[in-house]
Structures are given as structure tokens and as C-alpha cells.
Design a protein around this motif. Structure first.
Motif, mmCIF file in Angstrom:
data_model
loop_
_atom_site.group_PDB
_atom_site.id
_atom_site.type_symbol
_atom_site.label_atom_id
_atom_site.label_comp_id
_atom_site.label_asym_id
_atom_site.label_seq_id
_atom_site.Cartn_x
_atom_site.Cartn_y
_atom_site.Cartn_z
ATOM 1 N N UNK A 167 0.829 -1.213 0.000
ATOM 2 C CA UNK A 167 0.000 0.000 0.000
ATOM 3 C C UNK A 167 0.858 1.256 0.000
ATOM 4 N N UNK A 168 2.020 1.177 0.624
ATOM 5 C CA UNK A 168 2.942 2.310 0.617
ATOM 6 C C UNK A 168 3.344 2.660 -0.815
ATOM 7 N N UNK A 169 3.667 1.648 -1.599
ATOM 8 C CA UNK A 169 4.037 1.870 -3.005
ATOM 9 C C UNK A 169 2.868 2.487 -3.764
ATOM 10 N N UNK A 170 1.680 1.969 -3.534
ATOM 11 C CA UNK A 170 0.491 2.492 -4.230
ATOM 12 C C UNK A 170 0.287 3.965 -3.903
ATOM 13 N N UNK A 171 0.229 4.285 -2.628
ATOM 14 C CA UNK A 171 -0.167 5.634 -2.212
ATOM 15 C C UNK A 171 0.924 6.666 -2.455
ATOM 16 N N UNK A 172 2.176 6.280 -2.336
ATOM 17 C CA UNK A 172 3.256 7.236 -2.605
ATOM 18 C C UNK A 172 3.358 7.597 -4.078
ATOM 19 N N UNK A 173 2.771 6.780 -4.938
ATOM 20 C CA UNK A 173 2.811 7.060 -6.363
ATOM 21 C C UNK A 173 1.624 7.842 -6.882
#
Length: 462
Positions: free
Chosen positions: A348-354
């Protein structure tokens, strides 16, 4: 609590009758116990019972095996206990106070490291072991200056990482490895001090990537920092050849640390932390959480394999507190939904930071589907997008105030995993031990008991 009180009503009490048995002299019992030469103290930071449970379930269903932690339970090869994790200021501890309970042996207020209410300084345990001429060190997947390693290393009235990094310079501990390049680099520090160069000048070997880590030797103390902040989540690292080439796993760092520290003839004490278990729990990020717990289990195997061969090493593995109380929830699709988590490609970190505020709902839907195979509704995408007009800075976790909890709530019908919240919990936690000295563990302990326990089994004076 006095040091010897820890053993009352425990294993020593159980063999107490033998001590008075004329056919079993007391010195025979002492020889059977022996002295512990090395300690490997392993922390899955923020590991609730549900985290341990779900990692084991995932390995069972995907690889047909238990996690090592659970397998050791099945084989009755470890001693187990429940541990009370409270701090001096709250039933719910933070990581600074939790690590200080082990490091300094005294409960302190949340947010401080081995400092009492009137400024008392409690000597951190790695200093005591270094005074006993043992090799000492810490390994973690979060910044090496973060609260859990720091609690074994320093006294500080704040868990702020920049001043802790300066304190580390004079320690000359044998191994300090993890993330946090920004805390040491001229570019990352607010004071623009080039601490990396200062460490080199002070005689440290400094490693900044996986290749440089492999070349480290036991000749000089080591500072290894392998990412700007915490190391990438295991689930994200697996998708990037660059990350796999440049950032070591927790198991690889553990292997290297043991390889170096075992050369000390007086033994070693090594703290190992899977710190991003805690970060994933704060973020309600299920694929990241399970991946980090499995990464911890891989490092545990390295430690147990060494201890089995060495015969003089006690491995302690536990957590400092629970976090978010994740659990697999009942439902007709629970099995299928849980299995689907194994197919997630990104956290989810990868999703939201992008995502930026310029995204459309359709782009958010597409990004989440590509990362995790989940197709959310347009109105759910709008809920996520609305947060990007309110992003902030600051705080220990989730500095940008990304909508982790919102995304997790949207994911629950797809994963069947629910969360009690996004913060630490006061649950009693699992404490396990393998190797010599483990027979002395009581069924229920306070976190502070472990400080004196480690000193007792190694016969090191406080």
C-alpha cells in the motif's frame, strides 16, 4: 525487581528439590546449566498475535510449511512466555520505552531512551556487554538510529534520530546496520554535517549498499546504512531488480553480523529487529505486514542455525508491543481472499506514494488493480483522492498523512483482514527462547526482566 527474583517460581524452582538431593550435587546442576557466551536478541517490532498467525498461515498455504517460529513450538524446542510490555507512563508503550525496558532494565516514559523522570541515566545493556569485552551490535530494517536499536545503545531524552546518530559515533560498537542514510549524510541532515565522513575518519568501515556489506571484515567497527529511510518492504523489493541488488535482506544482514561478531573470543550480543513489521501495522498494510514477518522468520532461521551449531548461543525472539491487532475475519470467502494476498505485487505504501492530486479516479483504480489485482469502485477512488488535497508533513510514521487506513478499509472485503486501529496495543506478547539459559524462563514476565536475565545467563555484572 531484584535480579534473582526473576527466577522465583520458574525453572530454578522446578529443579529446586534436585539442589538438595544428596545424589545430585549442586555443582553438577551448575555445570549442566553452563554459561551463555552469545546472545542474539530478535525483535519483530509491533508484532501482534494476529501477525505471527497470518504469516504462518500464508507459509502453510503457499509453501506447505510452518514459519520457523511456529515450527519450533510444534517441536517443543523452545521455552515460551507471555510478556507485559507497559511503560512507566502508559499501559501502551512506544518503541523507545519498550526497548529501554530491555536496554536499561527500568521502565521509562514513552518517547525517551533510558532516562528516568528526574534525569537519571540507566546504562544501556550493550555498554555493559562491551565492558565485558564482548562484541556488540544492532541490525534493523528501519533506520539504525530508530528507537529499538537505540534503546540498547544510548541515553536520550528524545527519540529524535539526528542527535542519536551523533551519539553513535563515539560508541565504536562492532556492528550497526540498517536503513537511515539520510540521518548520516550531509544532504539529509538538517545541520548539514557529513556524519558518514566523520564515521570513516573515526575508523569505521562504512557500507552503503549490499555489495559493500559483503566486503566488510571484523578488523574495524561497522556502520552500514542501505537506504534513505527504512529499507524497502520485502513485497516491493521482490519486484525490483535494482533493490534486490543494492539493499540486503534482514537475513543477509544477520548472517554478515554473526560472521563478523563470532570472531570475538569473548562472545557477542547482537540485537536484530524487523522494524517495518511495525510500520506496516501502523499503515494497515497487509501484504507488507506478512512479508516483513516472513522476512523476520528468515532471519530467525539464520540465528537458530548458528545457535544449533555453536551450542553456546541463546536466541531470544519476541516483540516490543502489539500494533493494530490484525486478524483474518470469518466469511465464506475468507480462504480465497487470504490466498489472494500472496499475489499482491506491491505494498500500500508503493500504491499511495505514487498517487498525486492530479490523478483521476480511473488512474487510482488502475494503479491498485495493477499492484494487487483489486478493482475498487469509483467512489472509493474519490475517497482516496480527496486526501491528496490535505497532505501534510511531520510525525514519526506516515509523515505525509497518506490515506492508509482508508485504503485498508476498502481492501478488507477483498482480503478478509480487519484491523483494530492504526496504533500500538497493550496486549501481552509472545516471548520465546532457544538455547542455553532458556530453561530459566518464567511463564510470565515483565519486559524489564529481560535486562537482568541476559546479564545473569552470561554472568556479566550489572
Amino acid at each position: 525487581m531484584r535480579r534473582r527474583d526473576f527466577f522465583k517460581n520458574g525453572s530454578l524452582a522446578a529443579i529446586g528439590t534436585q539442589l538438595f538431593n544428596p545424589f545430585t550435587p549442586a555443582d553438577t546442576i551448575k555445570k549442566k546449566r553452563g554459561k551463555v557466551k552469545n546472545i542474539i536478541f530478535m525483535v519483530s517490532d509491533g508484532m501482534s498475535t494476529g501477525t505471527l498467525n497470518m504469516a504462518d498461515l500464508m507459509l502453510q498455504r503457499q509453501q506447505g510449511r510452518h514459519s520457523l517460529w511456529i515450527q519450533l513450538m510444534h517441536e517443543n524446542r523452545i521455552k515460551r512466555s507471555f510478556m507485559d510490555t507497559a511503560s512507566a507512563s502508559s499501559l501502551v508503550t512506544d518503541s523507545a520505552a519498550a526497548s529501554s525496558s530491555w536496554g536499561g532494565g527500568v521502565r521509562v516514559k514513552n518517547g525517551v531512551l533510558n532516562i528516568g523522570p528526574n534525569g537519571e541515566k540507566y546504562k544501556p545493556i550493550l555498554h555493559k556487554f562491551k565492558d565485558a569485552r564482548k562484541a556488540v551490535g544492532c541490525v534493523t530494517t528501519v533506520p539504525i538510529t530508530h528507537a529499538t536499536p537505540a534503546g540498547f545503545c544510548v541515553n536520550s531524552d528524545s527519540r529524535s534520530m539526528e542527535p542519536i546518530a551523533v551519539q553513535y559515533l563515539d560508541l565504536k560498537f562492532d556492528v550497526l546496520m540498517g536503513g537511515g542514510t539520510n540521518t548520516f549524510s550531509k544532504e539529509g541532515r538538517s545541520d548539514k554535517r557529513d556524519l558518514l565522513q566523520d564515521f570513516r575518519t573515526a575508523g569505521y568501515q562504512v557500507a552503503l549498499n549490499r555489495t559493500e556489506m559483503a566486503a566488510l571484515t571484523a578488523e574495524k567497527p561497522i556502520l552500514g546504512v542501505f537506504h534513505d529511510d527504512g529499507l524497502p518492504y520485502a513485497v516491493d523489493r521482490a519486484q525490483s531488480e535494482t533493490l534486490k541488488a543494492t539493499t540486503p535482506t534482514l537475513a543477509e544482514m544477520t548472517q554478515k553480523a554473526i560472521e563478523i561478531m563470532q570472531k570475538n573470543p569473548n562472545g557477542f550480543v547482537l540485537q536484530i529487529e524487523s522494524g517495518k513489521v511495525d510500520w506496516a501495522a501502523h499503515a494497515n498494510d497487509v501484504s507488507a505486514l506478512i512479508g516483513e514477518q516472513i522476512q523476520f522468520d528468515d532471519a530467525l532461521k539464520v540465528a537458530i542455525d548458528f545457535a544449533e551449531k555453536d551450542k553456546n548461543t541463546l536466541v531470544i525472539f519476541t516483540t516490543d508491543h502489539g500494533n493494530a491487532a490484525p486478524a483474518l475475519l470469518s466469511g465464506s470467502k475468507a480462504n480465497a481472499n487470504f490466498d489472494k494476498i500472496a499475489t499482491y505485487k506491491q505494498s500500500n505504501e508503493w500504491i499511495l506514494n505514487g498517487i498525486t492530486k492530479d490523478f483521476t479516479p480511473a488512474q487510482i483504480i488502475e494503479r491498485i488493480e495493477a499492484a494487487q489485482g483489486i478493482v475498487i469502485k469509483p467512489e472509493e477512488a474519490l475517497t482516496i483522492l480527496s486526501n491528496y488535497y490535505l497532505l501534510g508533513e511531520g510525525g514519526i510514521y506516515n509523515a505525509r498523512k497518506l490515506p492508509f487506513q482508508k485504503l485498508a478499509q476498502i481492501q478488507t472485503p477483498f482480503s478478509s483482514v480487519g484491523w483494530a486501529g492504526t496504533d500500538h496495543t497493550a496486549e501481552f506478547v509472545e516471548l520465546s527462547m532457544f538455547g542455553p539459559g532458556s530453561e530459566l524462563l518464567n511463564p510470565f514476565v515483565k519486559n524489564t526482566d529481560l535486562h537482568n536475565f541476559m546479564l545473569d545467563v552470561t554472568e556479566v555484572k550489572a
